[in-house]
Scaffold this motif. Sequence first.
Motif, PDB file in Angstrom:
ATOM      1  N   GLY A   7      -9.882   0.336  -5.371  1.00 23.26           N
ATOM      2  CA  GLY A   7      -9.758  -0.890  -5.085  1.00 23.26           C
ATOM      3  C   GLY A   7      -8.497  -1.420  -4.368  1.00 23.26           C
ATOM      4  N   ILE A   9      -6.408  -2.258  -1.420  1.00 19.93           N
ATOM      5  CA  ILE A   9      -6.759  -2.639  -0.026  1.00 19.93           C
ATOM      6  C   ILE A   9      -5.468  -2.594   0.863  1.00 19.93           C
ATOM      7  CG2 ILE A   9      -7.410  -4.243   1.375  1.00 19.93           C
ATOM      8  CD1 ILE A   9      -9.603  -4.814  -0.901  1.00 19.93           C
ATOM      9  N   SER A  38       7.248  -7.586  -8.743  1.00 15.89           N
ATOM     10  CA  SER A  38       6.177  -8.195  -9.437  1.00 15.89           C
ATOM     11  C   SER A  38       4.902  -8.567  -8.656  1.00 15.89           C
ATOM     12  CB  SER A  38       6.580  -9.221 -10.111  1.00 15.89           C
ATOM     13  OG  SER A  38       5.402 -10.015 -10.716  1.00 15.89           O
ATOM     14  N   GLY A  39       3.760  -8.116  -8.731  1.00 16.13           N
ATOM     15  CA  GLY A  39       2.586  -8.493  -8.010  1.00 16.13           C
ATOM     16  C   GLY A  39       2.407  -7.423  -6.779  1.00 16.13           C
ATOM     17  N   THR A  40       2.855  -6.408  -7.057  1.00 15.69           N
ATOM     18  CA  THR A  40       2.774  -5.559  -5.618  1.00 15.69           C
ATOM     19  C   THR A  40       1.556  -4.623  -5.816  1.00 15.69           C
ATOM     20  OG1 THR A  40       4.422  -4.067  -6.549  1.00 15.69           O
ATOM     21  CG2 THR A  40       5.155  -5.488  -4.545  1.00 15.69           C
ATOM     22  N   GLY A  41       1.015  -4.711  -7.042  1.00 14.28           N
ATOM     23  CA  GLY A  41      -0.074  -3.646  -7.440  1.00 14.28           C
ATOM     24  C   GLY A  41       0.017  -2.353  -8.145  1.00 14.28           C
ATOM     25  N   LYS A  42       1.276  -2.567  -8.855  1.00 15.80           N
ATOM     26  CA  LYS A  42       1.684  -1.328  -9.720  1.00 15.80           C
ATOM     27  C   LYS A  42       0.474  -0.891 -10.957  1.00 15.80           C
ATOM     28  CE  LYS A  42       5.685  -3.194 -11.089  1.00 15.80           C
ATOM     29  NZ  LYS A  42       5.266  -4.410 -10.600  1.00 15.80           N
ATOM     30  N   GLU A  43      -0.162  -1.766 -11.436  1.00 14.42           N
ATOM     31  CA  GLU A  43      -1.233  -1.460 -12.274  1.00 14.42           C
ATOM     32  C   GLU A  43      -2.657  -0.739 -11.568  1.00 14.42           C
ATOM     33  OE1 GLU A  43      -1.446  -4.304 -15.240  1.00 14.42           O
ATOM     34  OE2 GLU A  43      -3.656  -3.264 -15.766  1.00 14.42           O
ATOM     35  N   LEU A  44      -2.576  -1.354 -10.579  1.00  9.25           N
ATOM     36  CA  LEU A  44      -3.849  -0.680  -9.782  1.00  9.25           C
ATOM     37  C   LEU A  44      -3.666   0.608  -9.232  1.00  9.25           C
ATOM     38  CD1 LEU A  44      -5.119  -3.021  -6.904  1.00  9.25           C
ATOM     39  CD2 LEU A  44      -6.228  -2.447  -9.006  1.00  9.25           C
ATOM     40  N   VAL A 225       1.114  -9.572  -3.808  1.00 12.60           N
ATOM     41  CA  VAL A 225      -0.567  -9.607  -3.665  1.00 12.60           C
ATOM     42  C   VAL A 225      -0.963 -10.717  -4.684  1.00 12.60           C
ATOM     43  CG1 VAL A 225      -2.666  -8.454  -3.681  1.00 12.60           C
ATOM     44  CG2 VAL A 225      -0.339  -7.251  -3.056  1.00 12.60           C
ATOM     45  N   ARG A 226      -0.340 -10.739  -5.908  1.00  8.15           N
ATOM     46  CA  ARG A 226      -0.749 -11.648  -6.971  1.00  8.15           C
ATOM     47  C   ARG A 226      -0.561 -13.044  -6.396  1.00  8.15           C
ATOM     48  NH1 ARG A 226       1.962 -10.500 -11.029  1.00  8.15           N
ATOM     49  NH2 ARG A 226       0.673  -8.953 -12.038  1.00  8.15           N
ATOM     50  N   GLU A 229      -3.594 -13.717  -3.762  1.00 10.99           N
ATOM     51  CA  GLU A 229      -4.644 -13.740  -4.400  1.00 10.99           C
ATOM     52  C   GLU A 229      -4.996 -15.195  -5.008  1.00 10.99           C
ATOM     53  OE1 GLU A 229      -4.975 -10.928  -7.560  1.00 10.99           O
ATOM     54  OE2 GLU A 229      -7.222 -11.167  -7.702  1.00 10.99           O
TER      55      GLU A 229
HETATM   56  N1  ATP Z   1      -3.539  -3.691  -2.340  1.00 12.21           N
HETATM   57  C1  ATP Z   1      -4.342  -4.271  -3.000  1.00 12.21           C
HETATM   58  N2  ATP Z   1      -5.500  -4.734  -2.792  1.00 12.21           N
HETATM   59  C2  ATP Z   1      -6.158  -5.476  -3.534  1.00 12.21           C
HETATM   60  N3  ATP Z   1      -5.692  -6.062  -4.624  1.00 12.21           N
HETATM   61  C3  ATP Z   1      -4.641  -5.861  -5.015  1.00 12.21           C
HETATM   62  C4  ATP Z   1      -3.509  -5.000  -4.354  1.00 12.21           C
HETATM   63  N4  ATP Z   1      -2.415  -4.930  -4.854  1.00 12.21           N
HETATM   64  C5  ATP Z   1      -2.400  -5.758  -5.952  1.00 12.21           C
HETATM   65  N5  ATP Z   1      -3.819  -6.265  -6.284  1.00 12.21           N
HETATM   66  C6  ATP Z   1      -4.202  -7.338  -6.939  1.00 12.21           C
HETATM   67  O1  ATP Z   1      -3.041  -8.415  -7.197  1.00 12.21           O
HETATM   68  C7  ATP Z   1      -2.858  -8.808  -8.594  1.00 12.21           C
HETATM   69  C8  ATP Z   1      -1.550  -8.046  -9.170  1.00 12.21           C
HETATM   70  O2  ATP Z   1      -1.687  -6.685  -9.186  1.00 12.21           O
HETATM   71  P1  ATP Z   1      -0.888  -5.902 -10.266  1.00 12.21           P
HETATM   72  O3  ATP Z   1      -1.265  -6.256 -11.370  1.00 12.21           O
HETATM   73  O4  ATP Z   1      -1.302  -4.310 -10.087  1.00 12.21           O
HETATM   74  O5  ATP Z   1       0.593  -6.083  -9.900  1.00 12.21           O
HETATM   75  P2  ATP Z   1       2.038  -5.423 -10.860  1.00 12.21           P
HETATM   76  O6  ATP Z   1       2.845  -4.805  -9.651  1.00 12.21           O
HETATM   77  O7  ATP Z   1       1.547  -4.618 -11.714  1.00 12.21           O
HETATM   78  O8  ATP Z   1       2.550  -6.697 -11.025  1.00 12.21           O
HETATM   79  P3  ATP Z   1       3.656  -6.993 -12.324  1.00 12.21           P
HETATM   80  O9  ATP Z   1       4.913  -6.465 -11.999  1.00 12.21           O
HETATM   81  O10 ATP Z   1       3.700  -8.624 -12.310  1.00 12.21           O
HETATM   82  O11 ATP Z   1       3.028  -6.424 -13.614  1.00 12.21           O
HETATM   83  C9  ATP Z   1      -4.138  -7.815  -9.492  1.00 12.21           C
HETATM   84  O12 ATP Z   1      -5.255  -8.826  -9.550  1.00 12.21           O
HETATM   85  C10 ATP Z   1      -4.306  -6.774  -8.535  1.00 12.21           C
HETATM   86  O13 ATP Z   1      -5.690  -6.465  -8.563  1.00 12.21           O
END
Ligand code: ATP
Length: 335
Positions: A7, A9, A38-44, A225-226, A229
């Motif tokens: 997922g 994107i 923060s919020g760049t999608g690291k967890e994904l 991205v957060r 969203e």
């Molecule tokens: N490339 C992407 N495509 C779709 N959804 C994304 C993408 N990147 C991030 N998201 C969504 O954005 C939100 C934040 O992503 P995530 O939790 O992975 O960020 P993070 O880098 O772990 O943030 P933090 O440092 O705050 O923990 C989530 O809801 C995730 O599903």
Amino acid sequence: MTFDTCGIIGNSSALQGVFRILAKVAPSDSTVLVTGESGTGKELLVRALHRNSKRAEKPLVPINCGAIPRELLESELFGHEKGAFTHAIRTKVGRFELAQGGTVFLDEIGEMDLALQVKILRVLQEREFERVGGTKTIKADVRVIAATNRDLEEEVSKGTFREDLFYRLNVIPLILPPLRERGPDILTLARHFLARFCTEHRSSALEPSPEVNAILQNYSWPGNVRELENFMERMSILCDGDQISVADLPDKILRETGVELPPPALVAETGGFRWPELSDLREHQLGLKEFLDHIEDRLLAQALSEVDGIKNKAAELLGIKRTTLIEKLKKKNML
Ligand SMILES: Nc1ncnc2c1ncn2[C@@H]1O[C@H](COP(=O)(O)OP(=O)(O)OP(=O)(O)O)[C@@H](O)[C@H]1O
Ligand SMILES: [Mg+2]
């Protein structure tokens, strides 16, 4: 092997670079350090790493090192034996044991204190650990993936992160670029989130006007991205009609991208004055201070234009001292 991006994107060259490394590194058993704001999608990304690894059928066990009090973190990670400390009523299995055969995801590793960092280093080097208060050595068949939004090299130079652990974790660095550096992905993601939230919250579709698209691309997205969203969810609930227009955008975005916001209308349709209501703030998505600033800007500008810019006359109209007026104009860059 088909590759599951879980997922994530985006098609920008910045993100494609990440996918290329991801595809190579996921099937290996190497330790990976994912960094990004923060919020760049690291967890994904970490989920995608696990999903595409040989360990995919085994558990992915996350632990947020920043969210667990430091005195509990060690026992969360490694477990404890009954009686190891006052509240250790029964034996507890830690996350490293729960993850056997799978992956441990050490999220926000930058928050971990130095004493525990040594223990993580040992697991990475020796592939073994003991439960707190235990004597039996347990083998750790786990892959470790860590993530942080901190600059760990800087933490190393400040002495808050162990250099040896940093190098041990950073075998494969995966750096997620901030959203503002992903050009076309901003609109792709905006459309994706809008479609999702519109299905959830309303009966009709919604799309940004061309002006709004241009603004979204220019905005810096500090929450990445957060932030995008959450913003699209808000739009899907608040916007009437089938387009997001410039007036729907919050002041924060308009200011940063240099778009002039029309001042809040305070004159009721019938013509007479009415006191502002809380709903005015909501409607314009302004905080109290910004709202009052707009009103002040408007009154100052009106007073000045009525007296052809003569400051002491304008001050008189406003009932303030000339020096106060000048000070305000300076602050507002209206001089
Ligand atoms: N490339 C992407 N495509 C779709 N959804 C994304 C993408 N990147 C991030 N998201 C969504 O954005 C939100 C934040 O992503 P995530 O939790 O992975 O960020 P993070 O880098 O772990 O943030 P933090 O440092 O705050 O923990 C989530 O809801 C995730 O599903
Ligand atoms: Mg995260």
